[in-house]
Design a protein around this motif. Structure first.
Motif: not given
Length: 189
Positions: A180-189
Motif C-alpha cells: 500500500h505504501e508504494l506509488n504503484a499502478d494496480v492492475i487486477s487480473l
C-alpha cells in the motif's frame, strides 16, 4: 505505440493449460512499479513467465527493457553454500560482488553465507532469491509473490528497497496488503 509510452505491452495473450485458459486482451505496464493483483489461477504467474520468455503462448508481448524474473518458489542446488551460490551468480551474470554483499547485509543474511542452500528455511531461501534478482543488471524486475516466506523486517526492507530503487518492478500478489505504501499502478487480473 511508441516505446516511450510503456515498459511492457501485452496484446491478445492466450495460454492454454489442461482445463484452464488464461486470456488477457490487453495489459499495458507504464509505471515504474506495477502490482498485478488477483486470486490463484487468474494468470499472474503465467503472464510474468511469458514476459520472461519462460513459457510459450499465443499473442504478442513487447518489452522495452531487459527483465529478470523471480519465481514464487525457486529451485536451488543442494550441495552449495549461500556464498558459493551468490558469488557464482555474480561471476556468471557479470554483476557486482560488492553490491551483492551489500544486499546480503541489508537482508541480514551474512550469518547464513556458509550454510548449504538445502538447509535454509523458506524465508531464508526467499532472501537468497531476492539478493540474486536485485543484484542483476536488468532494468525490470518481475517478482512473483515476493513477500512469501519473508519475516516482517525483511518485508519492510524490500518495500524500502523498491521505493528507493531506480529500477522498474512488476509484482504479482494476491492482495495489496503490504504494498500500500508504494506509488504503484494496480492492475487486477
Amino acid at each position: 505505440m511508441s516505446s516511450l509510452n510503456y515498459l511492457i505491452n501485452v496484446e491478445s495473450f492466450v495460454k492454454q493449460y489442461n482445463q484452464v485458459k488464461i486470456e488477457i486482451e490487453n495489459l499495458l505496464i507504464t509505471n515504474r512499479i506495477t502490482l498485478l493483483i488477483g486470486e490463484n489461477g487468474c494468470g499472474k504467474s503465467t503472464i510474468l513467465k511469458a514476459i520472461a520468455e519462460l513459457i510459450t503462448f499465443e499473442g504478442e508481448i513487447q518489452i522495452t527493457k531487459s527483465v529478470k524474473y523471480m519465481p514464487e518458489k525457486s529451485q536451488f542446488p543442494f550441495d552449495v553454500t549461500v556464498y558459493q551460490f551468490l558469488s557464482s551468480l555474480c561471476a556468471l551474470n557479470d554483476s557486482s560482488f560488492d553490491d551483492m554483499m551489500s544486499l546480503v547485509l541489508k537482508f541480514e543474511l551474512e550469518d547464513k553465507l556458509n550454510e548449504k542452500l538445502s538447509k535454509l528455511s523458506k524465508g531464508m531461501k526467499a532472501k537468497v532469491d531476492l539478493i540474486n534478482v536485485l543484484n542483476s543488471k536488468e532494468t525490470i524486475f518481475l517478482l512473483d509473490e515476493p513477500l512469501s516466506g519473508l519475516d516482517f523486517k525483511s518485508v519492510e526492507l524490500l518495500i524500502q528497497y523498491i521505493k528507493q530503487s531506480p529500477k522498474n518492478f512488476v509484482i504479482a500478489s494476491h492482495h495489496l496488503g503490504r504494498f500500500h505504501e508504494l506509488n504503484a499502478d494496480v492492475i487486477s487480473l
